[in-house]
Design a protein around this motif. Structure first.
Motif, PDB file in Angstrom:
ATOM      1  N   PRO A 194       0.817  -1.209   0.000  1.00  0.00           N
ATOM      2  CA  PRO A 194       0.000   0.000   0.000  1.00  0.00           C
ATOM      3  C   PRO A 194       0.851   1.260   0.000  1.00  0.00           C
ATOM      4  CG  PRO A 194       0.026  -0.982   2.181  1.00  0.00           C
ATOM      5  CD  PRO A 194       0.715  -1.957   1.259  1.00  0.00           C
ATOM      6  N   ALA A 195       0.276   2.349  -0.491  1.00  0.00           N
ATOM      7  CA  ALA A 195       0.976   3.628  -0.516  1.00  0.00           C
ATOM      8  C   ALA A 195       1.222   4.136   0.895  1.00  0.00           C
ATOM      9  CB  ALA A 195       0.170   4.641  -1.323  1.00  0.00           C
ATOM     10  N   VAL A 196       0.288   3.876   1.788  1.00  0.00           N
ATOM     11  CA  VAL A 196       0.351   4.347   3.172  1.00  0.00           C
ATOM     12  C   VAL A 196      -0.067   3.202   4.079  1.00  0.00           C
ATOM     13  CG1 VAL A 196      -0.580   6.018   4.832  1.00  0.00           C
ATOM     14  CG2 VAL A 196      -0.265   6.690   2.444  1.00  0.00           C
ATOM     15  N   ARG A 197       0.489   3.162   5.275  1.00  0.00           N
ATOM     16  CA  ARG A 197       0.023   2.197   6.271  1.00  0.00           C
ATOM     17  C   ARG A 197      -0.552   2.963   7.454  1.00  0.00           C
ATOM     18  NH1 ARG A 197       0.766  -2.998   5.279  1.00  0.00           N
ATOM     19  NH2 ARG A 197       2.383  -3.638   3.806  1.00  0.00           N
ATOM     20  N   VAL A 198      -1.863   2.954   7.544  1.00  0.00           N
ATOM     21  CA  VAL A 198      -2.534   3.573   8.689  1.00  0.00           C
ATOM     22  C   VAL A 198      -2.309   2.709   9.916  1.00  0.00           C
ATOM     23  CG1 VAL A 198      -4.812   4.066   9.669  1.00  0.00           C
ATOM     24  CG2 VAL A 198      -4.262   4.800   7.332  1.00  0.00           C
ATOM     25  N   SER A 199      -1.981   3.348  11.036  1.00  0.00           N
ATOM     26  CA  SER A 199      -1.741   2.602  12.271  1.00  0.00           C
ATOM     27  C   SER A 199      -2.937   2.606  13.211  1.00  0.00           C
ATOM     28  CB  SER A 199      -0.525   3.159  13.005  1.00  0.00           C
ATOM     29  OG  SER A 199      -0.720   4.522  13.345  1.00  0.00           O
ATOM     30  N   ARG A 200      -3.763   3.656  13.128  1.00  0.00           N
ATOM     31  CA  ARG A 200      -4.955   3.681  13.978  1.00  0.00           C
ATOM     32  C   ARG A 200      -5.869   4.826  13.594  1.00  0.00           C
ATOM     33  NH1 ARG A 200      -4.412   6.853  19.169  1.00  0.00           N
ATOM     34  NH2 ARG A 200      -2.466   8.024  19.041  1.00  0.00           N
ATOM     35  N   LEU A 201      -7.121   4.686  13.989  1.00  0.00           N
ATOM     36  CA  LEU A 201      -8.108   5.744  13.864  1.00  0.00           C
ATOM     37  C   LEU A 201      -7.835   6.782  14.943  1.00  0.00           C
ATOM     38  CD1 LEU A 201     -10.834   6.920  12.814  1.00  0.00           C
ATOM     39  CD2 LEU A 201     -11.965   5.363  14.424  1.00  0.00           C
ATOM     40  N   GLY A 202      -7.700   8.046  14.537  1.00  0.00           N
ATOM     41  CA  GLY A 202      -7.335   9.081  15.496  1.00  0.00           C
ATOM     42  C   GLY A 202      -8.487   9.944  15.961  1.00  0.00           C
ATOM     43  N   TYR A 203      -9.266  10.464  15.006  1.00  0.00           N
ATOM     44  CA  TYR A 203     -10.371  11.345  15.391  1.00  0.00           C
ATOM     45  C   TYR A 203     -11.434  11.384  14.311  1.00  0.00           C
ATOM     46  CZ  TYR A 203      -7.865  14.879  12.531  1.00  0.00           C
ATOM     47  OH  TYR A 203      -7.220  15.546  11.527  1.00  0.00           O
ATOM     48  N   VAL A 204     -12.610  11.839  14.706  1.00  0.00           N
ATOM     49  CA  VAL A 204     -13.730  12.021  13.795  1.00  0.00           C
ATOM     50  C   VAL A 204     -14.324  13.402  14.029  1.00  0.00           C
ATOM     51  CG1 VAL A 204     -15.996  11.178  13.075  1.00  0.00           C
ATOM     52  CG2 VAL A 204     -14.226   9.559  13.713  1.00  0.00           C
ATOM     53  N   GLN A 205     -14.700  14.045  12.940  1.00  0.00           N
ATOM     54  CA  GLN A 205     -15.292  15.377  13.016  1.00  0.00           C
ATOM     55  C   GLN A 205     -16.792  15.311  12.794  1.00  0.00           C
ATOM     56  OE1 GLN A 205     -13.227  18.694  11.010  1.00  0.00           O
ATOM     57  NE2 GLN A 205     -15.165  19.126   9.981  1.00  0.00           N
ATOM     58  N   PHE A 206     -17.526  16.111  13.569  1.00  0.00           N
ATOM     59  CA  PHE A 206     -18.959  16.276  13.396  1.00  0.00           C
ATOM     60  C   PHE A 206     -19.242  17.751  13.141  1.00  0.00           C
ATOM     61  CE2 PHE A 206     -18.475  12.503  15.937  1.00  0.00           C
ATOM     62  CZ  PHE A 206     -19.497  11.659  15.544  1.00  0.00           C
ATOM     63  N   THR A 207     -20.034  18.015  12.128  1.00  0.00           N
ATOM     64  CA  THR A 207     -20.532  19.369  11.915  1.00  0.00           C
ATOM     65  C   THR A 207     -21.927  19.434  12.530  1.00  0.00           C
ATOM     66  OG1 THR A 207     -19.293  19.484   9.853  1.00  0.00           O
ATOM     67  CG2 THR A 207     -20.979  21.160  10.205  1.00  0.00           C
ATOM     68  N   THR A 208     -22.173  20.461  13.318  1.00  0.00           N
ATOM     69  CA  THR A 208     -23.403  20.526  14.103  1.00  0.00           C
ATOM     70  C   THR A 208     -23.937  21.950  14.151  1.00  0.00           C
ATOM     71  OG1 THR A 208     -24.351  20.216  16.329  1.00  0.00           O
ATOM     72  CG2 THR A 208     -22.005  20.748  16.203  1.00  0.00           C
ATOM     73  N   PRO A 209     -25.256  22.110  14.145  1.00  0.00           N
ATOM     74  CA  PRO A 209     -25.819  23.455  14.287  1.00  0.00           C
ATOM     75  C   PRO A 209     -25.699  24.010  15.701  1.00  0.00           C
ATOM     76  CG  PRO A 209     -27.570  21.828  14.173  1.00  0.00           C
ATOM     77  CD  PRO A 209     -26.287  21.094  13.888  1.00  0.00           C
ATOM     78  N   ASP A 210     -25.356  23.160  16.667  1.00  0.00           N
ATOM     79  CA  ASP A 210     -25.267  23.590  18.064  1.00  0.00           C
ATOM     80  C   ASP A 210     -24.040  22.949  18.708  1.00  0.00           C
ATOM     81  OD1 ASP A 210     -25.633  24.267  20.732  1.00  0.00           O
ATOM     82  OD2 ASP A 210     -27.809  23.981  20.659  1.00  0.00           O
ATOM     83  N   VAL A 211     -22.899  23.609  18.558  1.00  0.00           N
ATOM     84  CA  VAL A 211     -21.645  23.071  19.103  1.00  0.00           C
ATOM     85  C   VAL A 211     -21.732  22.902  20.610  1.00  0.00           C
ATOM     86  CG1 VAL A 211     -19.189  23.548  19.461  1.00  0.00           C
ATOM     87  CG2 VAL A 211     -20.215  23.932  17.212  1.00  0.00           C
ATOM     88  N   GLU A 212     -22.281  23.895  21.300  1.00  0.00           N
ATOM     89  CA  GLU A 212     -22.321  23.832  22.761  1.00  0.00           C
ATOM     90  C   GLU A 212     -23.150  22.662  23.256  1.00  0.00           C
ATOM     91  OE1 GLU A 212     -20.514  25.414  24.880  1.00  0.00           O
ATOM     92  OE2 GLU A 212     -19.544  26.518  23.259  1.00  0.00           O
TER      93      GLU A 212
END
Length: 304
Positions: free
Chosen positions: A10-28
Motif C-alpha cells: 500500500p501507498a500508506v500504512r494507517v496505524s490507527r483511527l485518530g479522530y472524527v469530526q462532526f458538523t453541528t448546528p449547536d456546538v455547545e
C-alpha cells in the motif's frame, strides 16, 4: 481479500483511527453531551471548533459549526514519515494537500478525499499531547471505529486496503464489510446502500462489561436511553449498546472486541463465545445470530 494477502504494497500504512469530526448546528449542545454524558475532556475551543479527547491524544472528536453532518472528516495516524506518505500517494495518482492549519494538536496533516463519499481524510504522524492524564471511572478508553454508508462498497474497500494498508476482517452477506488497521477487529466498516449516505454509527471502547454497565447507568441519569442492546455481535464479537446523541447520531459503546495478535497466523485470539477454533476472517450469513448472538435485533441498524 486483504492487501497483505494479495501481495500488494500500500501507498500508506494507517496505524490507527485518530479522530472524527462532526458538523453541528449547536456546538455547545454536543460539547455538553460529550463532557457531561460521556465524560470526555474539552481540550480546546475556538473558531476552528471544539476539540475533545478520551486521553493522551489532543483530540478524538472535533465539533464544528454548520449544518448537521456526522463524519464530516476522519483523522488517521500513519506509520512512517508523512513526506513519504505524500510522495507515495502522489505516485499512486491521488490528489493530496499538505496543510499546517487544520487544527490545534495536528500541525502537519495530509488531506485526501475518500472516494464515493467525498469525506476528507486527514493523515498525520502523531498528535500533540492533550495534557489530560489519570483515570476516570466513566470515560471511554478510546475512539474505536466509525461505520458509514457507501454506494460503491467494492471500490471503497479496495481503496482502504490497497492505498491505506487496511486488512479485511469480516463481511456480512455482500453488503457490510469490516476493516482493520491494527490488532483490533475493525477501525472502519462500510455498509452498501443506494438509499442512505453518511455515517452509520461511531463507536467508543469501554474497558470491560462492568465499565460499560457503569456508563449506561450514568447515561440513564443524564436522560439518554438505549435504542439497542446490550447484545453481542457476530463479526467482532463485541458486547454493544447503542444510543443517540443530541443531533440524532448513533453512538455505540462496546467492549470485548476481537483482536488479532499475529497476522501471520491469521486468526482471532480465541474467546469462549467463538463459533469455531481457531476463528478466521470470513463472510457471515445474513441472519439474526450474525447481528446479535443473544437474540433481539434493531431493524433500523440493519436497514441499507
Amino acid at each position: 481479500m486483504s492487501s497483505a494477502t494479495n501481495g500488494t504494497d500500500p501507498a500508506v500504512r494507517v496505524s490507527r483511527l485518530g479522530y472524527v469530526q462532526f458538523t453541528t448546528p449547536d456546538v455547545e449542545r454536543l460539547v455538553h453531551y460529550y463532557t457531561k454524558a460521556l465524560d470526555f475532556e474539552l481540550v480546546d475551543q475556538g473558531p476552528e471548533g471544539a476539540f475533545l479527547t478520551t486521553g493522551f491524544d489532543h483530540h478524538s472528536v472535533v465539533l464544528t459549526q454548520g449544518d448537521a453532518r456526522a463524519r464530516s472528516a476522519v483523522g488517521y495516524e500513519v506509520w512512517g514519515a508523512l513526506s513519504d506518505a505524500e510522495r507515495r500517494l502522489r505516485d499512486a495518482g491521488y490528489d493530496v494537500e499538505r496543510r499546517s492549519d487544520i487544527s490545534p494538536g495536528t500541525p502537519d496533516v495530509l488531506i485526501l478525499t475518500e472516494p464515493a463519499t467525498g469525506v476528507p481524510l486527514h493523515l498525520y504522524e502523531s498528535q500533540d499531547p492533550s495534557g489530560v492524564a489519570g483515570y476516570t471511572p466513566l470515560r471511554p478508553t478510546k475512539l474505536g471505529h466509525v461505520a458509514a454508508f457507501t454506494s460503491e462498497l467494492a471500490s471503497l474497500q479496495k481503496f482502504y486496503e490497497e492505498l491505506l494498508g487496511f486488512q479485511w476482517s469480516d463481511t456480512i452477506g455482500d453488503f457490510f464489510v469490516f476493516l482493520r488497521c491494527n490488532a483490533d477487529h475493525h477501525a472502519a466498516n462500510f455498509m452498501a446502500s443506494h438509499k442512505y449516505d453518511g455515517m452509520h454509527h461511531i463507536a467508543y471502547e469501554m474497558r470491560d462489561p462492568a465499565h460499560l454497565i457503569t456508563m449506561i447507568d450514568h447515561l440513564a441519569k443524564e436522560g439518554y436511553r438505549l435504542h439497542w442492546g446490550p447484545g453481542r455481535h457476530g463479526p467482532g464479537h463485541n458486547l454493544f449498546t447503542y444510543h443517540k446523541d443530541p443531533d440524532g447520531n448513533t453512538i455505540e459503546l462496546f467492549t470485548q472486541l476481537d483482536v488479532m495478535h499475529d497476522e501471520n497466523k491469521g486468526y482471532w485470539e480465541p474467546r469462549p463465545w467463538h463459533e469455531s477454533y481457531p476463528l478466521y476472517p470470513k463472510t457471515w450469513e445474513v441472519d439474526l445470530a450474525t447481528v446479535n448472538i443473544w437474540g433481539p435485533i434493531n431493524q433500523e441498524m440493519m436497514d441499507h
